[in-house]
Design a protein around this motif. Structure first.
Motif, PDB file in Angstrom:
ATOM      1  N   MET A   1     -31.865  -7.833   0.269  1.00  0.00           N
ATOM      2  CA  MET A   1     -31.829  -8.153   1.693  1.00  0.00           C
ATOM      3  C   MET A   1     -32.390  -9.535   1.976  1.00  0.00           C
ATOM      4  O   MET A   1     -32.038 -10.128   2.976  1.00  0.00           O
ATOM      5  CB  MET A   1     -32.614  -7.113   2.483  1.00  0.00           C
ATOM      6  CG  MET A   1     -31.843  -5.853   2.817  1.00  0.00           C
ATOM      7  SD  MET A   1     -30.372  -6.142   3.803  1.00  0.00           S
ATOM      8  CE  MET A   1     -31.019  -6.943   5.234  1.00  0.00           C
ATOM      9  N   SER A   2     -33.262 -10.027   1.112  1.00  0.00           N
ATOM     10  CA  SER A   2     -33.890 -11.319   1.408  1.00  0.00           C
ATOM     11  C   SER A   2     -32.869 -12.442   1.525  1.00  0.00           C
ATOM     12  O   SER A   2     -33.126 -13.433   2.196  1.00  0.00           O
ATOM     13  CB  SER A   2     -34.956 -11.650   0.368  1.00  0.00           C
ATOM     14  OG  SER A   2     -34.361 -11.749  -0.917  1.00  0.00           O
ATOM     15  N   GLY A   3     -31.706 -12.309   0.915  1.00  0.00           N
ATOM     16  CA  GLY A   3     -30.673 -13.328   1.041  1.00  0.00           C
ATOM     17  C   GLY A   3     -29.900 -13.249   2.346  1.00  0.00           C
ATOM     18  O   GLY A   3     -29.174 -14.163   2.699  1.00  0.00           O
ATOM     19  N   TYR A   4     -30.069 -12.160   3.071  1.00  0.00           N
ATOM     20  CA  TYR A   4     -29.339 -11.949   4.317  1.00  0.00           C
ATOM     21  C   TYR A   4     -30.216 -12.090   5.552  1.00  0.00           C
ATOM     22  O   TYR A   4     -29.747 -12.472   6.607  1.00  0.00           O
ATOM     23  CB  TYR A   4     -28.705 -10.551   4.330  1.00  0.00           C
ATOM     24  CG  TYR A   4     -27.568 -10.407   3.367  1.00  0.00           C
ATOM     25  CD1 TYR A   4     -26.274 -10.709   3.760  1.00  0.00           C
ATOM     26  CD2 TYR A   4     -27.773  -9.970   2.068  1.00  0.00           C
ATOM     27  CE1 TYR A   4     -25.208 -10.570   2.884  1.00  0.00           C
ATOM     28  CE2 TYR A   4     -26.723  -9.833   1.173  1.00  0.00           C
ATOM     29  CZ  TYR A   4     -25.445 -10.145   1.591  1.00  0.00           C
ATOM     30  OH  TYR A   4     -24.400 -10.016   0.718  1.00  0.00           O
ATOM     31  N   GLY A   5     -31.478 -11.712   5.442  1.00  0.00           N
ATOM     32  CA  GLY A   5     -32.351 -11.725   6.605  1.00  0.00           C
ATOM     33  C   GLY A   5     -33.782 -11.961   6.184  1.00  0.00           C
ATOM     34  O   GLY A   5     -34.035 -12.631   5.194  1.00  0.00           O
ATOM     35  N   PHE A   6     -34.722 -11.390   6.909  1.00  0.00           N
ATOM     36  CA  PHE A   6     -36.130 -11.588   6.600  1.00  0.00           C
ATOM     37  C   PHE A   6     -36.862 -10.254   6.662  1.00  0.00           C
ATOM     38  O   PHE A   6     -36.455  -9.328   7.349  1.00  0.00           O
ATOM     39  CB  PHE A   6     -36.767 -12.617   7.541  1.00  0.00           C
ATOM     40  CG  PHE A   6     -36.616 -12.288   8.999  1.00  0.00           C
ATOM     41  CD1 PHE A   6     -37.581 -11.551   9.659  1.00  0.00           C
ATOM     42  CD2 PHE A   6     -35.503 -12.704   9.708  1.00  0.00           C
ATOM     43  CE1 PHE A   6     -37.447 -11.234  10.998  1.00  0.00           C
ATOM     44  CE2 PHE A   6     -35.355 -12.393  11.050  1.00  0.00           C
ATOM     45  CZ  PHE A   6     -36.330 -11.655  11.682  1.00  0.00           C
ATOM     46  N   ARG A   7     -37.937 -10.193   5.898  1.00  0.00           N
ATOM     47  CA  ARG A   7     -38.744  -8.976   5.832  1.00  0.00           C
ATOM     48  C   ARG A   7     -39.576  -8.845   7.105  1.00  0.00           C
ATOM     49  O   ARG A   7     -40.248  -9.778   7.520  1.00  0.00           O
ATOM     50  CB  ARG A   7     -39.666  -9.048   4.609  1.00  0.00           C
ATOM     51  CG  ARG A   7     -40.455  -7.787   4.354  1.00  0.00           C
ATOM     52  CD  ARG A   7     -41.375  -7.960   3.141  1.00  0.00           C
ATOM     53  NE  ARG A   7     -40.651  -8.270   1.926  1.00  0.00           N
ATOM     54  CZ  ARG A   7     -40.126  -7.368   1.105  1.00  0.00           C
ATOM     55  NH1 ARG A   7     -40.246  -6.076   1.386  1.00  0.00           N
ATOM     56  NH2 ARG A   7     -39.489  -7.737   0.008  1.00  0.00           N
ATOM     57  N   VAL A   8     -39.519  -7.666   7.726  1.00  0.00           N
ATOM     58  CA  VAL A   8     -40.335  -7.406   8.905  1.00  0.00           C
ATOM     59  C   VAL A   8     -41.454  -6.420   8.604  1.00  0.00           C
ATOM     60  O   VAL A   8     -42.419  -6.325   9.352  1.00  0.00           O
ATOM     61  CB  VAL A   8     -39.494  -6.921  10.116  1.00  0.00           C
ATOM     62  CG1 VAL A   8     -38.577  -8.033  10.607  1.00  0.00           C
ATOM     63  CG2 VAL A   8     -38.706  -5.677   9.789  1.00  0.00           C
ATOM     64  N   GLN A   9     -41.313  -5.657   7.539  1.00  0.00           N
ATOM     65  CA  GLN A   9     -42.357  -4.779   7.004  1.00  0.00           C
ATOM     66  C   GLN A   9     -42.129  -4.685   5.507  1.00  0.00           C
ATOM     67  O   GLN A   9     -41.164  -5.232   4.986  1.00  0.00           O
ATOM     68  CB  GLN A   9     -42.316  -3.391   7.638  1.00  0.00           C
ATOM     69  CG  GLN A   9     -42.738  -3.371   9.078  1.00  0.00           C
ATOM     70  CD  GLN A   9     -42.766  -1.955   9.647  1.00  0.00           C
ATOM     71  OE1 GLN A   9     -42.346  -1.000   9.002  1.00  0.00           O
ATOM     72  NE2 GLN A   9     -43.261  -1.829  10.860  1.00  0.00           N
ATOM     73  N   LYS A  10     -42.997  -3.955   4.808  1.00  0.00           N
ATOM     74  CA  LYS A  10     -42.898  -3.882   3.351  1.00  0.00           C
ATOM     75  C   LYS A  10     -41.493  -3.514   2.874  1.00  0.00           C
ATOM     76  O   LYS A  10     -40.963  -4.135   1.959  1.00  0.00           O
ATOM     77  CB  LYS A  10     -43.918  -2.875   2.805  1.00  0.00           C
ATOM     78  CG  LYS A  10     -43.896  -2.779   1.304  1.00  0.00           C
ATOM     79  CD  LYS A  10     -44.925  -1.808   0.790  1.00  0.00           C
ATOM     80  CE  LYS A  10     -44.837  -1.704  -0.730  1.00  0.00           C
ATOM     81  NZ  LYS A  10     -45.798  -0.746  -1.247  1.00  0.00           N
ATOM     82  N   SER A  11     -40.891  -2.521   3.475  1.00  0.00           N
ATOM     83  CA  SER A  11     -39.568  -2.064   3.048  1.00  0.00           C
ATOM     84  C   SER A  11     -38.528  -2.189   4.145  1.00  0.00           C
ATOM     85  O   SER A  11     -37.497  -1.513   4.111  1.00  0.00           O
ATOM     86  CB  SER A  11     -39.649  -0.599   2.601  1.00  0.00           C
ATOM     87  OG  SER A  11     -40.506  -0.469   1.497  1.00  0.00           O
ATOM     88  N   ALA A  12     -38.753  -3.048   5.113  1.00  0.00           N
ATOM     89  CA  ALA A  12     -37.814  -3.204   6.227  1.00  0.00           C
ATOM     90  C   ALA A  12     -37.440  -4.668   6.395  1.00  0.00           C
ATOM     91  O   ALA A  12     -38.295  -5.546   6.378  1.00  0.00           O
ATOM     92  CB  ALA A  12     -38.438  -2.675   7.519  1.00  0.00           C
ATOM     93  N   PHE A  13     -36.143  -4.892   6.546  1.00  0.00           N
ATOM     94  CA  PHE A  13     -35.620  -6.237   6.753  1.00  0.00           C
ATOM     95  C   PHE A  13     -34.821  -6.266   8.042  1.00  0.00           C
ATOM     96  O   PHE A  13     -34.321  -5.239   8.496  1.00  0.00           O
ATOM     97  CB  PHE A  13     -34.703  -6.631   5.592  1.00  0.00           C
ATOM     98  CG  PHE A  13     -35.425  -6.843   4.300  1.00  0.00           C
ATOM     99  CD1 PHE A  13     -35.780  -8.115   3.903  1.00  0.00           C
ATOM    100  CD2 PHE A  13     -35.749  -5.776   3.491  1.00  0.00           C
ATOM    101  CE1 PHE A  13     -36.443  -8.311   2.712  1.00  0.00           C
ATOM    102  CE2 PHE A  13     -36.409  -5.950   2.294  1.00  0.00           C
ATOM    103  CZ  PHE A  13     -36.761  -7.231   1.899  1.00  0.00           C
ATOM    104  N   GLU A  14     -34.689  -7.453   8.595  1.00  0.00           N
ATOM    105  CA  GLU A  14     -33.899  -7.644   9.809  1.00  0.00           C
ATOM    106  C   GLU A  14     -33.004  -8.851   9.585  1.00  0.00           C
ATOM    107  O   GLU A  14     -33.448  -9.860   9.035  1.00  0.00           O
ATOM    108  CB  GLU A  14     -34.836  -7.886  10.989  1.00  0.00           C
ATOM    109  CG  GLU A  14     -34.160  -7.956  12.318  1.00  0.00           C
ATOM    110  CD  GLU A  14     -35.184  -8.031  13.441  1.00  0.00           C
ATOM    111  OE1 GLU A  14     -35.183  -9.062  14.135  1.00  0.00           O
ATOM    112  OE2 GLU A  14     -35.981  -7.091  13.595  1.00  0.00           O
ATOM    113  N   ALA A  15     -31.753  -8.739  10.001  1.00  0.00           N
ATOM    114  CA  ALA A  15     -30.820  -9.850   9.831  1.00  0.00           C
ATOM    115  C   ALA A  15     -29.818  -9.867  10.969  1.00  0.00           C
ATOM    116  O   ALA A  15     -29.392  -8.824  11.441  1.00  0.00           O
ATOM    117  CB  ALA A  15     -30.070  -9.709   8.504  1.00  0.00           C
TER     118      ALA A  15
END
Length: 68
Positions: A1-15
């Motif tokens: 997910m790091s290539g698509y968006g950004f980490r908002v919590q340990k196991s949660a991403f937002e994009a």
């Protein structure tokens, strides 16, 4: 997910990504996880969704798809 968006919590991403990248992401996820151990959920939010944020905000430009 790091290539698509950004980490908002340990196991949660937002994009916020265009539809074509969203489809690519959905194709890639099954190849990157262990289906017996991992659980990945993709929530697709379209239109005028509402997000309430407390704390520091990362600037996001509007795109076609929001993934949380």
């Amino acid at each position: 997910m790091s290539g698509y968006g950004f980490r908002v919590q340990k196991s949660a991403f937002e994009a916020m990504i265009p539809e074509n990248l969203y489809r690519n992401l959905l194709r890639e996820i099954p190849m990157l996880i262990n289906a017996q151990e991992d659980n990945v959920r993709v929530y697709k939010v379209r239109g005028q969704g509402e997000v309430t944020l407390f704390g520091e905000s990362i600037q996001i430009e509007n795109e076609e798809v929001v993934i949380i």
